[in-house]
Design an enzyme around this catalytic site. Structure first.
Site, PDB file in Angstrom:
ATOM      1  N   ILE A 241       9.414 -34.268  20.582  1.00  0.00           N
ATOM      2  CA  ILE A 241       8.154 -34.230  20.740  1.00  0.00           C
ATOM      3  C   ILE A 241       7.347 -35.786  20.535  1.00  0.00           C
ATOM      4  O   ILE A 241       6.634 -36.146  21.409  1.00  0.00           O
ATOM      5  CB  ILE A 241       7.417 -33.660  19.440  1.00  0.00           C
ATOM      6  CG1 ILE A 241       7.759 -32.088  19.747  1.00  0.00           C
ATOM      7  CG2 ILE A 241       5.927 -33.761  19.404  1.00  0.00           C
ATOM      8  CD1 ILE A 241       7.752 -31.237  18.377  1.00  0.00           C
TER       9      ILE A 241
ATOM     10  N   ASN B 215      15.182 -26.742   8.084  1.00  0.00           N
ATOM     11  CA  ASN B 215      15.864 -28.170   7.090  1.00  0.00           C
ATOM     12  C   ASN B 215      14.770 -28.089   6.019  1.00  0.00           C
ATOM     13  O   ASN B 215      14.084 -27.229   5.607  1.00  0.00           O
ATOM     14  CB  ASN B 215      15.912 -29.275   8.041  1.00  0.00           C
ATOM     15  CG  ASN B 215      14.486 -29.491   8.416  1.00  0.00           C
ATOM     16  OD1 ASN B 215      13.467 -29.806   7.735  1.00  0.00           O
ATOM     17  ND2 ASN B 215      14.092 -29.238   9.725  1.00  0.00           N
TER      18      ASN B 215
ATOM     19  N   ASP C 187      16.707 -30.550  16.101  1.00  0.00           N
ATOM     20  CA  ASP C 187      16.969 -31.216  17.248  1.00  0.00           C
ATOM     21  C   ASP C 187      17.705 -30.191  18.109  1.00  0.00           C
ATOM     22  O   ASP C 187      17.619 -30.166  19.434  1.00  0.00           O
ATOM     23  CB  ASP C 187      18.381 -32.311  16.777  1.00  0.00           C
ATOM     24  CG  ASP C 187      17.765 -33.353  16.122  1.00  0.00           C
ATOM     25  OD1 ASP C 187      16.629 -33.847  16.539  1.00  0.00           O
ATOM     26  OD2 ASP C 187      18.398 -33.832  15.282  1.00  0.00           O
TER      27      ASP C 187
ATOM     28  N   LYS D  11      15.850 -46.575  17.049  1.00  0.00           N
ATOM     29  CA  LYS D  11      14.978 -45.525  17.301  1.00  0.00           C
ATOM     30  C   LYS D  11      13.643 -45.836  17.807  1.00  0.00           C
ATOM     31  O   LYS D  11      13.296 -44.942  18.852  1.00  0.00           O
ATOM     32  CB  LYS D  11      14.895 -44.706  15.980  1.00  0.00           C
ATOM     33  CG  LYS D  11      14.350 -43.282  16.025  1.00  0.00           C
ATOM     34  CD  LYS D  11      14.606 -42.421  14.912  1.00  0.00           C
ATOM     35  CE  LYS D  11      16.132 -41.932  15.012  1.00  0.00           C
ATOM     36  NZ  LYS D  11      16.303 -41.485  13.417  1.00  0.00           N
TER      37      LYS D  11
ATOM     38  N   LYS E  28      12.789 -44.068  21.340  1.00  0.00           N
ATOM     39  CA  LYS E  28      11.655 -42.975  21.555  1.00  0.00           C
ATOM     40  C   LYS E  28      10.614 -43.858  22.368  1.00  0.00           C
ATOM     41  O   LYS E  28       9.664 -42.798  22.782  1.00  0.00           O
ATOM     42  CB  LYS E  28      11.368 -42.715  20.220  1.00  0.00           C
ATOM     43  CG  LYS E  28      12.527 -41.944  19.291  1.00  0.00           C
ATOM     44  CD  LYS E  28      12.531 -40.644  19.102  1.00  0.00           C
ATOM     45  CE  LYS E  28      13.583 -40.098  18.287  1.00  0.00           C
ATOM     46  NZ  LYS E  28      13.575 -38.709  18.030  1.00  0.00           N
TER      47      LYS E  28
ATOM     48  N   PRO F 198      13.048 -29.910  22.706  1.00  0.00           N
ATOM     49  CA  PRO F 198      12.169 -31.077  23.349  1.00  0.00           C
ATOM     50  C   PRO F 198      12.000 -32.375  22.180  1.00  0.00           C
ATOM     51  O   PRO F 198      11.824 -31.871  20.813  1.00  0.00           O
ATOM     52  CB  PRO F 198      11.162 -30.589  23.852  1.00  0.00           C
ATOM     53  CG  PRO F 198      10.811 -29.120  22.817  1.00  0.00           C
ATOM     54  CD  PRO F 198      12.133 -28.654  22.673  1.00  0.00           C
TER      55      PRO F 198
END
Ligand code: C5P
Length: 407
Positions: A313, A216, A284, A345, A349, A311
Site C-alpha cells: 500500500i 500479526n 506481506d 526502505k 518504497k 499489494p
C-alpha cells in the site's frame, strides 16, 4: 504561548459530580481563576455532599448551579444557555454514574441535561474505584463517549481514598489545567485545516479458510494516535484500520477492513489526499487460493499453504502520478541496523519520510505504549527520545504541519 496567555479570558463550565475527588475540584477552580479563566460550576446533588456550594461559589465568584427546577436560575440563565456560554465543559470528577448517564444521553438532573444540551467540547476527568473504572460497563461507556469526541484526562494510577491501588484516581488539578490549556492551544492552531490525510493502522487478517487467518501482533495504537493527532491539527482524516481493540479516534472518518487488498481499496477510495501515513502492519503475504470451506484434519498430514504477495500500500500510494499525496510517510519496524534498513526502505518504497523503530523483543514497542523512533527524511535523520505513542503522534503531526508551512 504561556498557559496564562492561552487561558486568560476563556470560559469553562465545570461540572462537579459526586466523588471524593471533588475536593480537588476546588483546587482546580483556584488554579484556573489564577490564570484568568471564568469558571462557572454545576454541582450534582451527590457532589454537594462532598464539597459545599458555598466553597464553590466563593472560589468561582459566580452563582453555583444545582437545580433543574430553580425558577431563578432557569429564568436568569436556563440550562441551554448555561451550556452554550462556555468555551469548554470540564467534568471533574467524572464519576462512573455520570459517565453512564452521559453515554446513555440521559437528562435526569441539571448536570446531565447541560451535558446533553451542549454543543461545546467536553473534557472529562474520571475518578472512581479501580474496579468501577475497569468494569466492562464503564469501559464501554468511556469508549462510546470518546468516539463521540469527548476528551479525557486520566484517571491516574495510584493509591485511592478507598484503600485500593490502581487506575481510578482523578488527574491532579494542574494536570487538568494543562489539558485545558492544550485544548485551547490546539483550538487556536489548526495548521492542517483544509488538508486531507489518510492513515493506515493496525494489522491485517489474511484468511486461510472461513475460520482461520494469518495476522500479526500490531495493536494499532501508534496509527490511531497519529490519526487523532493529525485531526487535532485540523486535518480531515480517513483512518483505514485493520481489526483492533481500540476506540475510534475523535474527529476521524474510520474505514474498517480486514485484508491488505481491502486496505488498499479503502485508501484509494479516500484519495485525493495531501498526506498519507502508512502505520499499519500489513501482512506481506496472503494465502493463495484461500479455501471457502474449513480445512479438515483428514489424516493426510498438515496442509501446505501456498503464499502469494500482497499489494504494497505504501509503495502504491508513493508511486508518482497525479493522485500521489504530496507527503507520504511510511514506517519501518526493524530488529537491528534500524537506520540502514529504514533508509534503504525509504528509497525502495518511494515515500518521502520513514518513521523507523526498533521492535526487537524486550523493547516493548509492539502492543506497548512507548516508542523510540527516528524520523528519516531526505534532509537526514532525526532521532527522538523514547516517549508515549501519543507524544510520538503529536510530534509527527507537528512535523507534517511544519512541512506544509514550509518550515
Ligand atoms: O516492507 P515493510 O513491511 O517493512 O514496510 C513497512 C511499511 O510499509 C509500513 O509503512 C507499512 O504500513 C507499509 N506496508 C504497506 N503495505 C504492505 C507492506 C507494508 O503499506 N503490503
Amino acid at each position: 504561548m504561556t498557559d496564562h496567555a492561552i487561558l486568560s479570558g476563556k470560559r469553562v463550565l465545570l461540572v462537579i459530580a459526586g466523588g471524593i475527588a471533588a475536593y480537588k475540584s476546588l483546587e482546580l477552580i483556584r488554579r484556573l481563576r489564577e490564570r484568568g479563566v471564568a469558571v462557572r460550576a454545576v454541582l450534582t446533588a451527590a457532589a454537594a455532599r462532598f464539597v459545599t456550594p458555598l466553597s464553590v461559589q466563593a472560589l468561582t465568584e459566580d452563582t453555583v448551579y444545582q437545580d433543574m427546577w430553580s425558577l431563578t436560575d432557569e429564568s436568569e440563565m436556563g440550562h441551554i444557555r448555561l451550556s452554550r456560554e462556555a468555551d469548554l465543559v470540564v467534568v471533574a470528577p467524572a464519576t462512573a454514574n455520570l459517565l453512564a448517564r452521559m453515554a446513555a444521553g440521559m437528562a435526569d438532573d441539571l448536570a446531565a441535561t447541560v451535558l446533553l444540551a451542549t454543543d461545546t467540547p467536553v473534557l472529562v476527568a474520571p475518578a472512581m474505584n479501580v474496579r468501577m473504572w475497569t468494569h466492562a460497563a464503564t469501559r464501554a461507556n468511556m469508549a462510546l463517549l470518546e468516539r463521540r469526541g469527548v476528551r479525557r484526562i486520566g484517571p491516574n494510577e495510584g493509591a485511592m481514598a478507598c484503600n485500593e491501588f490502581g487506575p481510578g484516581r482523578m488527574a491532579e488539578p494542574m494536570e487538568i489545567v494543562d489539558a485545558i490549556a492544550a485544548f485551547f492551544a490546539g483550538e487556536a492552531r489548526k495548521p492542517l485545516a483544509g488538508r486531507r490525510a489518510i492513515v493506515t493502522s493496525g494489522p491485517t487478517h489474511e484468511p486461510i479458510d472461513p475460520v482461520r487467518y494469518i495476522a500479526n501482533r500490531s495493536s494499532g495504537k501508534q496509527g490511531h494516535a497519529i490519526a487523532a493527532a493529525l485531526a487535532a491539527l485540523g486535518a480531515e482524516v480517513t483512518l483505514v484500520s485493520g481489526p483492533t481493540q481500540l476506540p475510534d479516534p475523535p474527529g476521524c472518518t474510520v474505514r474498517r477492513i480486514e485484508t491488505a487488498r481491502e486496505m488498499l481499496a479503502a485508501c484509494e477510495a479516500a484519495l485525493p489526499a495531501d498526506i498519507a501515513v502508512c502505520a499499519a502492519a500489513v501482512a506481506d503475504w496472503r494465502v493463495a487460493g484461500e479455501s471457502d470451506r474449513k480445512l479438515k484434519k483428514d489424516g493426510g498430514g498438515p496442509p501446505a499453504l501456498e503464499l502469494t504477495e500482497n499489494p504494497d500500500i505504501l509503495a502504491t500510494l508513493s508511486r508518482p502520478g497525479g493522485r500521489r499525496p504530496a507527503l507520504v510517510v511510511g514506517f519501518a519496524a526493524e530488529t537491528g541496523d534500524v537506520l540502514a534498513y529504514a533508509t534503504a526502505k525509504r528509497a525502495r518504497k518511494g515515500c518521502d519520510w520513514i518513521v523507523a523503530n526498533d521492535v526487537s523483543p524486550g523493547t516493548g514497542t509492539f502492543g506497548g505504549n512507548d516508542n523510540t523512533v527516528h524520523l528519516i527524511r531526505a534532509s537526514g535523520v532525526d532521532s527522538w527520545p523514547t516517549m508515549g505513542k501519543d507524544a510520538v503522534a503529536a510530534r509527527l503531526a507537528e512535523a507534517v504541519a511544519g512541512h506544509f508551512e514550509g518550515k
